[in-house]
Design an enzyme around this catalytic site. Structure first.
Site, PDB file in Angstrom:
ATOM      1  N   GLU A   1     -46.807  77.477  56.070  1.00  0.00           N
ATOM      2  CA  GLU A   1     -47.145  76.054  55.863  1.00  0.00           C
ATOM      3  C   GLU A   1     -47.070  75.214  57.130  1.00  0.00           C
ATOM      4  O   GLU A   1     -47.654  74.145  57.199  1.00  0.00           O
ATOM      5  CB  GLU A   1     -46.261  75.425  54.771  1.00  0.00           C
ATOM      6  CG  GLU A   1     -44.820  75.289  55.162  1.00  0.00           C
ATOM      7  CD  GLU A   1     -44.157  74.008  54.610  1.00  0.00           C
ATOM      8  OE1 GLU A   1     -44.780  73.248  53.876  1.00  0.00           O
ATOM      9  OE2 GLU A   1     -42.990  73.785  54.961  1.00  0.00           O
TER      10      GLU A   1
ATOM     11  N   HIS B   1     -46.547  71.271  53.109  1.00  0.00           N
ATOM     12  CA  HIS B   1     -47.529  71.021  54.166  1.00  0.00           C
ATOM     13  C   HIS B   1     -48.828  71.806  53.968  1.00  0.00           C
ATOM     14  O   HIS B   1     -49.722  71.732  54.801  1.00  0.00           O
ATOM     15  CB  HIS B   1     -46.928  71.337  55.535  1.00  0.00           C
ATOM     16  CG  HIS B   1     -45.879  70.348  55.940  1.00  0.00           C
ATOM     17  ND1 HIS B   1     -46.143  69.002  56.078  1.00  0.00           N
ATOM     18  CD2 HIS B   1     -44.564  70.485  56.220  1.00  0.00           C
ATOM     19  CE1 HIS B   1     -45.038  68.367  56.425  1.00  0.00           C
ATOM     20  NE2 HIS B   1     -44.066  69.243  56.507  1.00  0.00           N
TER      21      HIS B   1
HETATM   22 FE   LIG Z   1     -41.642  74.330  56.462  1.00  0.00          FE
HETATM   23 FE   LIG Z   2     -41.786  72.480  53.715  1.00  0.00          FE
END
Ligand SMILES: [Fe+2]
Ligand SMILES: [Fe+2]
Ligand SMILES: [Fe+2]
Ligand SMILES: [Fe+2]
Ligand SMILES: [Fe+2]
Ligand SMILES: [Fe+2]
Ligand SMILES: [Fe+2]
Ligand SMILES: [Fe+2]
Lengths: 273, 273, 273, 273
Positions: free
Chosen positions: D44, D73
């Site tokens: 991420e 994210h």
């Molecule tokens: Fe992370």
């Molecule tokens: Fe995270």
């Protein structure tokens, strides 16, 4: 008689005895004044500021309330839930996860009319605890309610003004009236949205205004200034009822009038008129 | 001339060009109507919804605004801070920690009078970022302001109604007027507190009401329903000004009248009168 | 004798009797094994999971603890504060606002040495309540401690790993050892930062691991799955001590060794070795 | 050949190029050392600290990663989602609401074996944004996965240690391995839960430890100390890989060994041994 407007009266979060006593004195008069056909009240704080009990429920019915909605304090007093299993006129937010007791919406006969009204109670998640999505839960419930009636009232118990506006836009035109509760402060934005839903961000509370949200102001100040826990107490004094009245066109099921009131009027002037 | 009431006009969070354009058209008229001696406006969202810039500052001064307050979006556009170092009429919340640029309070001459007014901008912490304590910061600043004037106006930019009420009780009688900003929804609780401070929980915003808090409603609904980031856009349409006017007794420095307005009036009825 | 390394033993959040009983049995042995000169323990959860009382304080002293630190649960039991006024060896986070009882740091004689150690207790604000800034409070306290000693131990009671790392970087080289507490899970990142401060993000807890953070796991699962309040209970079973030992060079006052332990070892393998 | 243990290698949140470069150099060696049959990595933060892109996905596959998990994210870079529609080996948390692109779980052939593994990616809600319930989503997905295989790996991307433990207890015995990610700090609690699921609260990150969670430490300190926005930058230096290896019994589908590693070892001692 064929009446073509339905008058709904909604009373904002009742905070303890100061709120209940006001309603005892004034609610019957309000029902008459507004010629209210259906009365809804948010009772999540009616028992000393947190939760509700069986006596209060009975009292509110006696005073003319048809449906009692709730919020984040609905689960404060578990005892009452054994009773609530058998009473579909007391609601708590529908989007609490499955496995919790109680009802989140209901469809009710409007007294003296051959019509039904759906009442749906939801709760926000912004700055509140993580429960199920109020948007998709609203869609699900409204679908079911619409099998029986298109006349729908929503009490969205939420903190963030953005979440309230967003859900109201999502439901505009699909429901009759959308009111916000929970902040205990009445807002000045009662209006009819473009597709016909009556809207207000928050109805406000029914209780002491010599307080912080109906609770003792000294305790609240201590909590903010010291950052440490101090036991909440109910406030009393300078008591007011906050509510709205809404008129719904019985043919379109859309709102044609919504106005809020704070009674008695808050003192905002020392000038002679 | 010895006038004994000071008229203050305060304009709630200006959200982008829709808000600025309304003020361009109507602010001079409001100043005249209310015979405003001192005009304050919250400008934290005036630049496309986030922050402010030099042109907007100049424009607001031109329109008659004397002091511009801010909030959590004050620091969105760092460029303007090099300019703000030299302009004490633009404020940002005082309780941002030391080391940040900008002013949090100021003491200003009231045009045409031999009197000064202190304006203090503070920000809440409940459901907002962790900055310094607004309660003790208020005490500190008010002490300093009182060396020069007891006529004090506070803009408390905060989310939680409880924090607003608690700080207002803490300051009741020590300041002239206390207004809340930030939620972008006008509240219906303008009142004079027992010790004489004029109060309202939130003034509301100046911008598009066909929106969620002045920003595009489709984006906002997506954010709530999908839980994923989507770029904010400014909204336009159904534009309104939210403000308050307050009258302060020049002898006691306490409030004798406070009322809020939303202009034009929100459409809350389709009934003929 | 001139010893040139100071051995510090720190015990992570003690959760109720399961934690206290473990320490009763094993702490004296650990003190011997590590040849500990100074023993610190976090006691914020020692009384049935929330707060502490006078008996527990006495018991911990008996077992060889010199200083007891606290956290967000320090104020859960107000009764003990009348006693704590007179006992500077029990700390609660210093950055609770002025007006709260108790001490946030202290300077102590190291038994059997002609040296002093400063112990500072701070609390984070990210995902926690809004108290005073731990960064500037740390600077203020460390300045004062350094008038008497450069040998300084910090217990930073905080939720967010980012806030822990950020404060540790801010203090690197100015203090001897920095430990995080509060998450009740031991981290695997004990290390010496570039400028000489010994660091670990979280020491972990001393209590039942057949639990959620030392409390009954069924209750915790209900709270997450139902979103409603359910009364916490203490857990028992699979009990472990989490701690660190750190060695500080008495000339530089910097850390030369830091290691964490979980005792007994967690069962992470069913393979024969 | 009939192997009776499956070796799984999991790599914690890869933060930008420092993390990717480490994996470029060391991942093939780790795969060999642990004789890894299946490799999973959380990506991420792999694109400059936020999100992922197509080149990085290709690179990770080249290095031997079979499945890439995500987190809060994952949706930072929308461009990559058009590609991800066609690639079931990149996951994002399943409990993002319906209407979002991407896959939240998958069932994969284990190379060289006649067996399948289910990988499920979930995200927490405590101190994070309000998405769907990870508990009921887990139940739903595991039911479906179990139609094809009982060998199941869960990456629960969450902040709060309590939520991680609670979900792990809920799933104990139903899945093979449960790892936490997101805090970027490795925990020291790898263990086998009573009903056979391998557990660790957080695997930690793969990136710069001369940082705050892989990002520039000066910026992070400024954000905490000033309370104002400052642009994040990627950090570099003192780079480490955090991961776990787990062994699953192919008959019971339960974990028989789980251990975490930080490579290279963090420097926690200046003493000679
Ligand atoms: Fe992370
Ligand atoms: Fe995270
Ligand atoms: Fe309420
Ligand atoms: Fe509420
Ligand atoms: Fe604003
Ligand atoms: Fe704001
Ligand atoms: Fe604790
Ligand atoms: Fe704690």
């Amino acid at each position: 008689m064929s009446k073509n407007l339905l008058n709904i009266l909604f009373i904002g979060d009742i905070v303890g005895d100061p709120g209940l006593n006001l309603l005892d004195t004034f609610l019957p008069g309000f029902i008459k004044k507004y010629d209210a056909d259906f009365v809804i009240a948010n009772g999540e704080n009616s028992h000393q500021g947190k939760g509700i009990n069986r006596d209060i429920i009975a009292k509110l019915y006696d005073l003319g309330v048809h449906v009692i909605t709730g919020g984040n304090h609905s689960f404060a007093k578990w005892k009452v839930f054994s009773y609530m299993k058998n009473d579909g006129n007391i609601l708590r937010p529908l989007n609490y996860p499955k496995g919790n007791p109680g009802y989140g919406y209901g469809i009710y006969d409007i007294p003296g009319m051959d019509r039904k009204i759906g009442v749906l109670n939801l709760q926000g998640r912004t700055f509140m605890s993580a429960i199920d999505d109020p948007f998709s839960t609203a869609d699900w419930a409204i679908d079911r309610i619409k099998d029986e009636t298109d006349l729908i009232f929503v009490d969205f118990h939420a903190e963030a003004t953005a979440e309230k506006m967003a859900l109201a836009w999502h439901l505009d035109g699909k429901i009759s009236v959308f009111v916000g509760t929970h902040t205990h402060i009445p807002t000045n934005d009662a209006r009819i949205l473009p597709d016909g839903t009556g809207y207000i961000s928050d109805v406000g509370m029914t209780g002491s205004f010599d307080s912080v949200l109906g609770m003792d102001k000294e305790t609240s100040m201590k909590r903010f200034m010291l950052g440490t826990p101090h036991r909440y107490k109910l406030a009393d004094g300078n008591n007011h009822i906050c509510g709205i009245q809404a008129k719904v066109d019985m043919e379109t099921n859309l709102c044609v009038h919504i106005e809020s009131f704070v009674y008695p009027t808050l003192n905002n002037s020392k000038l002679e008129e």
